[in-house]
Design a protein around this motif. Structure first.
Motif, PDB file in Angstrom:
ATOM      1  N   UNK A  27      23.277 -24.323  68.674  1.00 38.86           N
ATOM      2  CA  UNK A  27      24.200 -24.505  67.755  1.00 38.86           C
ATOM      3  C   UNK A  27      23.454 -24.378  66.534  1.00 38.86           C
ATOM      4  N   UNK A  28      21.979 -24.187  66.519  1.00 34.91           N
ATOM      5  CA  UNK A  28      21.183 -24.156  65.510  1.00 34.91           C
ATOM      6  C   UNK A  28      20.790 -22.731  65.029  1.00 34.91           C
ATOM      7  N   UNK A  29      20.653 -22.240  63.758  1.00 34.68           N
ATOM      8  CA  UNK A  29      20.284 -20.914  63.536  1.00 34.68           C
ATOM      9  C   UNK A  29      18.689 -20.646  63.998  1.00 34.68           C
ATOM     10  N   UNK A  30      18.806 -19.486  64.815  1.00 35.96           N
ATOM     11  CA  UNK A  30      17.623 -19.084  65.260  1.00 35.96           C
ATOM     12  C   UNK A  30      17.251 -17.569  65.265  1.00 35.96           C
ATOM     13  N   UNK A  31      16.226 -17.136  65.270  1.00 36.94           N
ATOM     14  CA  UNK A  31      15.822 -15.553  65.200  1.00 36.94           C
ATOM     15  C   UNK A  31      14.860 -15.457  66.257  1.00 36.94           C
ATOM     16  N   UNK A  32      14.775 -14.602  67.207  1.00 35.36           N
ATOM     17  CA  UNK A  32      13.841 -14.433  68.294  1.00 35.36           C
ATOM     18  C   UNK A  32      13.336 -12.975  68.106  1.00 35.36           C
ATOM     19  N   UNK A  33      12.176 -12.689  67.774  1.00 34.00           N
ATOM     20  CA  UNK A  33      11.553 -11.509  67.131  1.00 34.00           C
ATOM     21  C   UNK A  33      10.543 -11.071  68.372  1.00 34.00           C
ATOM     22  N   UNK A  34      10.081  -9.900  68.288  1.00 32.96           N
ATOM     23  CA  UNK A  34       9.026  -9.347  69.320  1.00 32.96           C
ATOM     24  C   UNK A  34       9.396  -8.780  70.520  1.00 32.96           C
ATOM     25  N   UNK A  35      10.741  -8.333  70.587  1.00 31.64           N
ATOM     26  CA  UNK A  35      11.574  -8.146  71.986  1.00 31.64           C
ATOM     27  C   UNK A  35      11.297  -6.506  72.162  1.00 31.64           C
ATOM     28  N   UNK A  36      10.683  -6.193  73.190  1.00 32.49           N
ATOM     29  CA  UNK A  36      10.530  -4.873  73.414  1.00 32.49           C
ATOM     30  C   UNK A  36      11.647  -4.330  73.982  1.00 32.49           C
ATOM     31  N   UNK A  37      11.983  -3.292  73.527  1.00 34.70           N
ATOM     32  CA  UNK A  37      13.328  -2.566  73.981  1.00 34.70           C
ATOM     33  C   UNK A  37      13.188  -1.532  75.508  1.00 34.70           C
ATOM     34  N   UNK A  38      13.601  -2.152  76.213  1.00 32.48           N
ATOM     35  CA  UNK A  38      13.289  -1.393  77.534  1.00 32.48           C
ATOM     36  C   UNK A  38      13.520   0.073  77.522  1.00 32.48           C
ATOM     37  N   UNK A  39      14.584   0.566  76.554  1.00 31.10           N
ATOM     38  CA  UNK A  39      14.764   2.109  76.898  1.00 31.10           C
ATOM     39  C   UNK A  39      13.841   2.657  76.156  1.00 31.10           C
ATOM     40  N   UNK A  63      22.552   8.021  71.732  1.00 28.59           N
ATOM     41  CA  UNK A  63      23.435   7.224  70.837  1.00 28.59           C
ATOM     42  C   UNK A  63      23.039   5.611  71.015  1.00 28.59           C
ATOM     43  N   UNK A  64      22.594   5.524  72.098  1.00 31.63           N
ATOM     44  CA  UNK A  64      21.901   3.946  72.027  1.00 31.63           C
ATOM     45  C   UNK A  64      20.438   3.891  72.050  1.00 31.63           C
ATOM     46  N   UNK A  65      19.842   4.969  72.142  1.00 38.76           N
ATOM     47  CA  UNK A  65      18.188   4.829  72.097  1.00 38.76           C
ATOM     48  C   UNK A  65      17.970   5.079  70.690  1.00 38.76           C
ATOM     49  N   UNK A  66      18.362   5.937  69.919  1.00 42.13           N
ATOM     50  CA  UNK A  66      17.818   6.348  68.643  1.00 42.13           C
ATOM     51  C   UNK A  66      18.693   6.177  67.418  1.00 42.13           C
ATOM     52  N   UNK A  67      19.574   5.297  67.449  1.00 41.88           N
ATOM     53  CA  UNK A  67      20.634   5.002  66.318  1.00 41.88           C
ATOM     54  C   UNK A  67      20.478   3.501  66.157  1.00 41.88           C
ATOM     55  N   UNK A  68      20.940   3.086  65.126  1.00 39.90           N
ATOM     56  CA  UNK A  68      21.226   1.743  64.559  1.00 39.90           C
ATOM     57  C   UNK A  68      22.414   1.494  63.722  1.00 39.90           C
ATOM     58  N   UNK A  69      22.735   0.370  63.389  1.00 37.84           N
ATOM     59  CA  UNK A  69      23.768   0.159  62.210  1.00 37.84           C
ATOM     60  C   UNK A  69      23.282  -0.594  61.241  1.00 37.84           C
ATOM     61  N   UNK A  70      23.691  -0.575  60.056  1.00 40.06           N
ATOM     62  CA  UNK A  70      23.390  -1.175  59.042  1.00 40.06           C
ATOM     63  C   UNK A  70      24.602  -1.872  58.137  1.00 40.06           C
ATOM     64  N   UNK A  71      24.401  -3.123  58.103  1.00 39.33           N
ATOM     65  CA  UNK A  71      25.526  -3.710  57.197  1.00 39.33           C
ATOM     66  C   UNK A  71      24.993  -4.111  56.029  1.00 39.33           C
ATOM     67  N   UNK A  72      25.380  -3.497  54.852  1.00 38.67           N
ATOM     68  CA  UNK A  72      25.125  -4.199  53.347  1.00 38.67           C
ATOM     69  C   UNK A  72      25.984  -5.459  53.124  1.00 38.67           C
TER      70      UNK A  72
END
Length: 826
Positions: free
Chosen positions: A327-339, A285-294
């Motif tokens: 307090x500023x909008x940021x996005x951090x990308x390229x994070x490897x998933x340890x699982x 459930x943690x490894x292979x799934x995601x949630x999408x919000x439209x």
């Protein structure tokens, strides 16, 4: 010989073929697998789609009525079992799963929720105390009766399938909310859907229903890009068994690109947030799934500063927490998933969540790489337009396997009823294109790629010496260098031209440069594009006032020899090298219309012969053969004759490739072009096997006489870039398609500077005509060709689901950036 004609009277069966060994191949009718969306009313389901849903209804009715897994009213885990062991998932893990999902819903502050597929009510119990009203639906009668009988205030639960949003039962239940729901929730439900087409129908109706500023939450999605990884974990000793397990999976899986394609055709503006699972335990459930919000008609998302995970230093979790508190909008990308990655220091979704505690940060799924994560602060910075997610997805659709099994039963039954022998070897196939499992989809892509590489064996010198076999990437390693050489030669020619009127130290405006070059008005757009490209490449400087000057003189190179070698490496004949060399030498005359590009490209006036010079280069040879394979598969898996319309067929290069792939298949092939010159030449070449007509992609095709809903395959080879509004042209194309119909497109997905400097003159509009691309995603850019994201986005917005793209990004064949796209009608 036994006649099996009685099978063809069954509405689910499109054709029956004998095998050489006495067996039968039964082909499903695309209409039985289709879902026809009807705004304001429930969609019309093909009969095999309806049976698939009935099957799941029976499964869940039995599962829920058994009562196994009920811990307490808000934690009834009936049906929740681990894939590897078959044992119930731990109750504390499932409680966290439900809590996190409720948290996701409430983060968007809804007051009126419609939940499609509410199951045993785990989310109902967690949500309703925070809401003004809740309506739940499910197809399992047992749980509907139980939940409706609880008498919870502001709660109504009714029996309905997910596609019945616009049905009387659901609409009546929604009436007690007083207003439209501001959240439609589908959590861990899409797995039971039969196909992407069904998913699209449900989500379109949900998007139409929800209040402005509301959300449609598609939770607990199984990621199709991780199906292979999951099955290899379950079958570590055998890749074959892992592939068999993947192909046999009975649930719907999809990826962000597929979801983006589904919502791109919505009637309202939508953005998408993709949330990673952050559960403590590393289960499936943690490894292979995601949630999408439209987000439906949302406010603008705040622009976020982008940070790379690798740039956060030796303690990236601490640096992340500090960023989140600024307090500023940021996005951090390229994070490897340890699982999912072997990197020992890689974080998990849970550890990222812990680092973001007491901040507004959220953990996201990387849309392009399922083994990577992202972080957004605040949650509003997570929203992304569908265009940014556009691409060719690879969903896993269970409808095909279900239809093959069910139709096999039906065919045997019908044969027995007709007192006909039932052959031991009875195979069922469904039409090529949509509805297939992920393994079959991958195999189809490999087969088309293989067909293209076989064709290259006839022209690659190193391959000609061996027995014909698919040309490997190692024999194509020279292609990227040849393409770079093309670009460099063109940039030097343009730099020399501009340096004559805007040398270093004498900046000029674009208008002054155009005037100094004596450019005809219809070619001004080309010069403006040249200047943008030269600026991007650092060869022209732009001052704060917008004036331009050459940054450095072009070095002297033997470009004539380089051009000949690059053309030879790419499979262009000597005549094309002569054209490119002559055009680059005569740019001033081409710009002023003293000489026409047509005169250089067709020096002997033989238009067809000159056009054929460009038909057999490496890219065209590969793509045409791959396209021929796709069309042949369509012919083999649909009723006879295969109905084909080719648009902008021109000199007939793609036509010949399609006919070569089709062999002696029964056809109704309509060859079309905007010019009678080409249709008449094609009639001389191809004869009575084809039909011929004039059609213009810049006008309504049905209004021009094309048949609505009666075409199996539309071919558009190197023609969409000629559209003034490609999206509108694609919508007209979609109207031609029958259920299960395919669009086969070949197009360049990057701008080649040599083409920009030479052949682009052929595309300058006549006086008074609008520019190409003025109404689509190219508008205002000056580009003729789409990017690799723009073309799938245009297809999706027109209601066409991209299902195949070749060549692969890692192949040297990708260097010329000529691609084949196949899309299916949604």
């Amino acid at each position: 010989m036994t006649s099996y004609e009685p099978l063809l009277t069954h509405p689910w069966i499109a054709r029956v073929d004998r095998t050489g060994t006495g067996g039968l191949v039964v082909t499903a009718d695309p209409a039985a697998l289709a879902v026809r969306h009807e705004p304001g009313r429930p969609p019309v389901l093909g009969e095999l789609v309806a049976e698939h849903l009935e099957h799941w209804g029976e499964v869940y009715d039995w599962t829920y009525s058994s009562g196994q897994g009920a811990h307490r009213p808000d934690l009834d885990l009936s049906g929740w079992r681990a894939t590897d062991t078959g044992r119930p998932l731990p109750a504390d893990h499932m409680a966290e799963w439900a809590d996190r999902t409720a948290e996701l819903v409430l983060r968007h502050q809804p007051s009126r929720v419609l939940e499609l597929g509410c199951g045993t009510g785990m989310l109902l119990h967690r949500l309703h105390p925070h809401l003004k009203g809740y309506v739940g639906t499910d197809i399992a009668e047992h749980v509907v009766a139980r939940l409706a009988g609880l008498g919870l205030p502001g709660v109504k639960v009714v029996r309905a399938a997910a596609h019945e949003i616009n049905g009387t039962t659901v609409r009546s239940a929604l009436g007690h909310l007083g207003e439209r729901p501001d959240c439609v929730l589908l959590n861990s439900v899409t797995q039971c859907f039969p196909s992407v087409e069904y998913l699209a129908a449900v989500l379109r109706d949900a998007i139409d229903l929800v209040a402005p500023g509301g959300t449609v939450i598609v939770g607990d999605v199984r990621h199709s890009g991780l199906l292979d990884e999951h099955c290899r974990l379950l079958e570590p000793e055998s890749r074959d068994r892992a592939a068999q397990r993947a192909a046999a999976d009975t649930e719907l899986l999809f990826d962000p690109a597929t979801l983006a394609a589904v919502v791109a055709n919505a009637s309202r503006r939508v953005t998408v947030s993709l949330f990673a699972k952050t559960l403590t335990a590393g289960t499936e459930l943690t490894r292979y799934r995601f949630d999408a919000v439209l987000h439906v008609e949302p406010p603008a998302s705040p622009p976020a500063a982008i940070h790379l995970w690798d740039g956060l230093g030796s303690d990236p979790l601490a640096a992340l927490a500090a960023l989140a508190r600024q307090g500023q909008p940021v996005r951090v990308v390229g994070i490897p998933n340890g699982l999912l990655t072997p990197e020992t220091s890689a974080p998990t979704g849970a550890s990222l969540r812990a680092a973001l505690e007491e901040t507004e940060g959220v953990v996201l799924l990387d849309p392009d790489d399922p083994v990577r994560l992202q972080v957004a602060v605040p949650v509003a910075a997570a929203a992304t337009p569908p265009d940014a997610l556009a691409g060719v997805g690879r969903p896993h659709e269970p409808l095909g396997a279900f239809a093959r099994a069910r139709l096999g039963e039906v065919a045997r039954r019908e044969l027995r009823r007709a007192e006909l022998p039932v052959p031991e070897e009875l195979t069922v196939q469904i039409p090529s294109g949509p509805g297939h499992d992920a393994v079959s989809v991958a195999r189809e892509a490999e087969d088309a790629d293989r067909a293209g590489r076989f064709a290259l064996a006839r022209m690659i010198p190193a391959a000609k010496e061996r027995t014909p076999q698919p040309v490997p990437d190692s024999a194509l390693a020279h292609l990227p260098h040849a393409i770079r050489r093309f670009d460099e030669i063109a940039l030097r020619a343009l730099t020399r031209l501009i340096s004559g009127v805007a040398p270093s130290g004498k900046p000029r405006t674009a208008e002054q440069i155009i005037q100094a070059l004596g450019v005809a008005s219809r070619h001004e757009w080309i010069v403006r594009r040249w200047l943008d490209v030269l600026s991007t490449e650092g060869l022209v400087r732009r001052d704060p006032g917008g004036r331009l000057e050459i940054a450095a003189e072009a070095p002297a190179e033997d470009d004539a020899t380089g051009l000949e070698r690059a053309c030879a490496a790419l499979g262009y004949p000597e005549q094309m090298a002569i054209f490119f060399r002559t055009a680059l030498a005569r740019l001033p005359e081409l710009l002023s219309d003293e000489i026409m590009a047509q005169a250089l490209l067709f020096p002997d006036g033989d238009l067809l012969t000159s056009l054929s010079k460009d038909q057999n280069n490496v890219s065209n040879t590969y793509l045409n053969a791959a396209m021929g394979h796709v069309v042949a598969r369509a012919a083999a898996t649909r009723a006879k004759p295969l109905r084909v319309v080719e648009l902008g067929a021109g000199a007939g290069g793609s036509t010949a490739a399609a006919l070569d792939g089709l062999g002696d298949a029964e056809l109704d092939y309509l060859f079309t072009d905007v010019s009678r010159f080409f249709t008449m030449a094609a009639e001389d070449r191809f004869g009575e096997r084809l039909r011929y007509a004039l059609l213009d992609i810049n006008a309504d095709l049905v209004a021009q006489g094309a048949l609505r809903g009666g075409v199996d395959v539309v071919i558009a080879a190197n023609v969409l870039h000629c559209a003034r509004h490609a999206g509108q042209s694609l919508r007209w194309i979609r109207e031609l398609l029958a259920p299960g119909g395919l669009v086969v497109v070949t197009e360049a997905i990057r701008e080649h500077y040599l083409v920009l400097a030479t052949m682009q003159f052929l595309l300058s509009p006549r006086e008074g005509e609008p520019d190409l691309g003025v109404g689509d995603r190219r508008g205002g850019t000056g580009r003729v060709f789409f990017t690799g994201r723009e073309l799938p986005a245009e297809l999706a917005e027109a209601g066409l689901l991209p299902i195949l793209e070749l060549p692969g990004a890692d192949s040297p064949l990708a260097a010329p950036a000529q691609h084949l796209f196949v899309a299916a009608r949604l």
